[in-house]
Write a protein that holds these residues in place. Structure first.
Motif, mmCIF file in Angstrom:
data_model
loop_
_atom_site.group_PDB
_atom_site.id
_atom_site.type_symbol
_atom_site.label_atom_id
_atom_site.label_comp_id
_atom_site.label_asym_id
_atom_site.label_seq_id
_atom_site.Cartn_x
_atom_site.Cartn_y
_atom_site.Cartn_z
ATOM 1 N N ARG A 1 0.537 -1.314 0.002
ATOM 2 C CA ARG A 1 0.317 -0.114 -0.296
ATOM 3 C C ARG A 1 0.535 1.335 0.015
ATOM 4 N N ALA A 2 1.811 1.279 1.351
ATOM 5 C CA ALA A 2 2.921 2.600 0.655
ATOM 6 C C ALA A 2 3.420 2.727 -0.633
ATOM 7 N N VAL A 3 4.197 1.301 -1.483
ATOM 8 C CA VAL A 3 4.187 1.710 -2.613
ATOM 9 C C VAL A 3 3.744 2.359 -4.028
ATOM 10 N N GLY A 4 2.384 1.649 -3.699
ATOM 11 C CA GLY A 4 1.062 2.506 -4.384
ATOM 12 C C GLY A 4 0.718 4.064 -3.651
ATOM 13 N N ARG A 5 0.528 4.141 -2.857
ATOM 14 C CA ARG A 5 0.123 5.740 -2.338
ATOM 15 C C ARG A 5 1.588 6.025 -3.127
ATOM 16 N N ARG A 6 2.611 5.494 -2.712
ATOM 17 C CA ARG A 6 3.420 6.667 -3.412
ATOM 18 C C ARG A 6 4.290 6.806 -5.384
ATOM 19 N N ILE A 7 3.625 6.015 -5.455
ATOM 20 C CA ILE A 7 3.290 5.739 -6.898
ATOM 21 C C ILE A 7 1.962 6.473 -7.948
ATOM 22 N N GLY A 8 0.915 6.202 -6.908
ATOM 23 C CA GLY A 8 -0.386 6.836 -7.491
ATOM 24 C C GLY A 8 -0.558 6.129 -8.260
ATOM 25 N N ASP A 9 -0.656 4.379 -7.909
ATOM 26 C CA ASP A 9 -1.529 3.436 -8.817
ATOM 27 C C ASP A 9 -2.334 2.583 -7.863
ATOM 28 N N PRO A 10 -3.622 2.851 -9.111
ATOM 29 C CA PRO A 10 -4.798 2.003 -8.359
ATOM 30 C C PRO A 10 -4.319 0.174 -7.920
ATOM 31 N N SER A 11 -3.316 -0.072 -9.186
ATOM 32 C CA SER A 11 -3.423 -1.864 -9.165
ATOM 33 C C SER A 11 -2.890 -2.515 -8.124
ATOM 34 N N ILE A 12 -1.530 -1.428 -7.889
ATOM 35 C CA ILE A 12 -1.107 -1.826 -6.871
ATOM 36 C C ILE A 12 -1.883 -1.556 -5.423
ATOM 37 N N GLU A 13 -3.117 -0.611 -4.648
ATOM 38 C CA GLU A 13 -2.982 0.121 -3.752
ATOM 39 C C GLU A 13 -4.359 -1.175 -4.399
ATOM 40 N N ALA A 14 -5.047 -2.001 -4.573
ATOM 41 C CA ALA A 14 -5.681 -3.030 -4.636
ATOM 42 C C ALA A 14 -5.654 -4.167 -4.516
ATOM 43 N N ASN A 15 -4.371 -4.592 -4.934
ATOM 44 C CA ASN A 15 -3.629 -5.671 -4.776
ATOM 45 C C ASN A 15 -3.154 -5.946 -3.468
ATOM 46 N N ALA A 16 -2.851 -4.705 -2.530
ATOM 47 C CA ALA A 16 -2.294 -4.394 -1.709
ATOM 48 C C ALA A 16 -3.525 -4.929 -0.204
ATOM 49 N N TRP A 17 -4.762 -4.572 -0.945
ATOM 50 C CA TRP A 17 -6.110 -4.961 0.071
ATOM 51 C C TRP A 17 -6.114 -6.610 -0.335
ATOM 52 N N HIS A 18 -5.520 -6.697 -1.505
ATOM 53 C CA HIS A 18 -6.056 -8.779 -1.687
ATOM 54 C C HIS A 18 -4.826 -9.543 -0.569
ATOM 55 N N HIS A 19 -3.793 -8.149 -0.612
ATOM 56 C CA HIS A 19 -3.103 -9.091 0.366
ATOM 57 C C HIS A 19 -3.357 -9.177 2.380
ATOM 58 N N ARG A 20 -4.028 -7.757 2.372
ATOM 59 C CA ARG A 20 -5.046 -8.119 3.697
ATOM 60 C C ARG A 20 -5.819 -9.576 3.765
ATOM 61 N N THR A 21 -6.622 -9.422 2.619
ATOM 62 C CA THR A 21 -7.781 -10.399 2.447
ATOM 63 C C THR A 21 -7.089 -11.924 3.156
ATOM 64 N N ASP A 22 -5.787 -12.196 2.294
ATOM 65 C CA ASP A 22 -5.259 -13.466 3.402
ATOM 66 C C ASP A 22 -4.669 -13.049 4.172
ATOM 67 N N ALA A 23 -4.359 -12.481 5.035
ATOM 68 C CA ALA A 23 -3.989 -12.131 6.381
ATOM 69 C C ALA A 23 -5.379 -12.595 7.666
ATOM 70 N N PHE A 24 -6.482 -11.683 7.254
ATOM 71 C CA PHE A 24 -7.638 -11.603 7.344
ATOM 72 C C PHE A 24 -8.839 -13.203 7.505
ATOM 73 N N THR A 25 -8.378 -13.610 6.015
ATOM 74 C CA THR A 25 -8.603 -15.475 5.954
ATOM 75 C C THR A 25 -7.604 -16.736 7.292
ATOM 76 N N SER A 26 -6.651 -15.533 7.220
ATOM 77 C CA SER A 26 -5.689 -16.273 8.476
ATOM 78 C C SER A 26 -5.960 -16.135 9.789
#
Length: 297
Positions: free
Chosen positions: A138-163
């Motif tokens: 998410r930090a990288v996505g916000r730094r460069i303003g790329d929506p796909s990177i920020e979206a992928n960050a949230w997908h990482h969090r889904t795995d954290a939540f299912t765990s």
């Protein structure tokens, strides 16, 4: 924590790191589920496998969006990042529905007692790794303003939540037996609802960008302040801007002294372009049209 807020990794590198971590977690959790008979950690491992698909989609978006303009794409390929973000958001919504559905569908099933600590350790380790990946990405996505990177960050969090849900269920069974297995289901449903809200936001914002929605009011005000403060600009109008791969593409009409030469007017327009492009508002494309100040817009 310092790395998550000041990470200078490139978007490609952080995505490859996520892909490698997902591959390791997938193999470890699936193996633990099969060897120790844990359905919770097996399902969690299969969800980690879905992250590999989204990582591949983001890598595709990064590769395509970096291509320059060509005869078929006059404005470049930045919208590839938007398409990747929409895909990841959709996958996130599907994952949230799958998590909630599985939790509700298996609510009445009797759970076998899981004595081994290995599945629980994999679940806890996954929470730590995927939350770290979420923050860094998410930090990288916000730094460069790329929506796909920020979206992928949230997908990482889904795995954290299912765990988290898997760890809750496994921990409950280890501590109190199968009667406490409902913790897995309750936690999973609550987290799925939260993830669905995030997924809808990502898809909605991606769709709005594809529909050429203008940037937020604060961004537009910053752009107009830069234009108005440029030496030689006596006025401006017809400001149009749109989001393009998380950045801004715009055009504007500026009014200058009608007695200036064409070259002088061109120099003022060039200065406006340079000031807007070099600002922190993320403008990557700007077209300036020059008009005499005594002409009514």
């Amino acid at each position: 924590m310092v790395l998550s807020t000041r990470c200078q990794w490139s978007p490609g590198f952080v995505t490859w790191v996520g892909l490698v971590v997902n591959a390791v977690l997938t193999a470890g959790k699936v193996a633990a589920g099969l060897v120790f008979g844990s359905q919770a950690i097996l399902a969690d491992g299969l969800h980690s496998a879905s992250d590999l698909v989204t990582d591949a989609a983001v890598l595709w978006g990064l590769k395509v969006s970096g291509r320059p303009a060509d005869h078929d794409h006059h404005f470049g390929h930045l919208r590839a990042a938007t398409l990747a973000a929409m895909f990841v958001g959709t996958m996130l919504l599907v994952a949230a529905g799958w998590i909630a559905g599985q939790a509700l569908w298996t609510l009445r099933e009797r759970h076998a007692r899981v004595e081994a600590m290995v599945p629980l350790l994999w679940a806890v380790g996954s929470v730590v790794l995927k939350e770290w990946l979420f923050r860094v990405t998410r930090a990288v996505g916000r730094r460069i303003g790329d929506p796909s990177i920020e979206a992928n960050a949230w997908h990482h969090r889904t795995d954290a939540f299912t765990s988290i849900a898997a760890a809750a269920g496994l921990g409950g069974i280890l501590a109190g037996g199968p009667d406490w297995a409902f913790l897995d289901h309750v936690t999973a449903v609550g987290l799925a609802v939260y993830l669905a809200v995030v997924a809808v936001r990502i898809v909605r914002e991606s769709a709005a960008e594809l529909m050429d929605r203008a940037p937020d009011t604060q961004t537009m005000a910053s752009i107009e302040d830069i234009v108005a403060s440029t030496p030689g600009v006596m006025g401006y109008h017809a400001v149009r801007a749109r989001r393009l791969g998380g950045r801004v593409s715009m055009d504007i009409h500026v009014q200058v002294d009608p007695d200036l030469t064409v070259r002088q007017g061109h120099d003022i327009a060039t200065e406006v372009e340079h000031r807007v492009a070099e600002s922190s508002v993320g403008v990557v494309q700007v077209v300036v049209h020059v008009e005499p100040a005594d002409e009514n817009p």
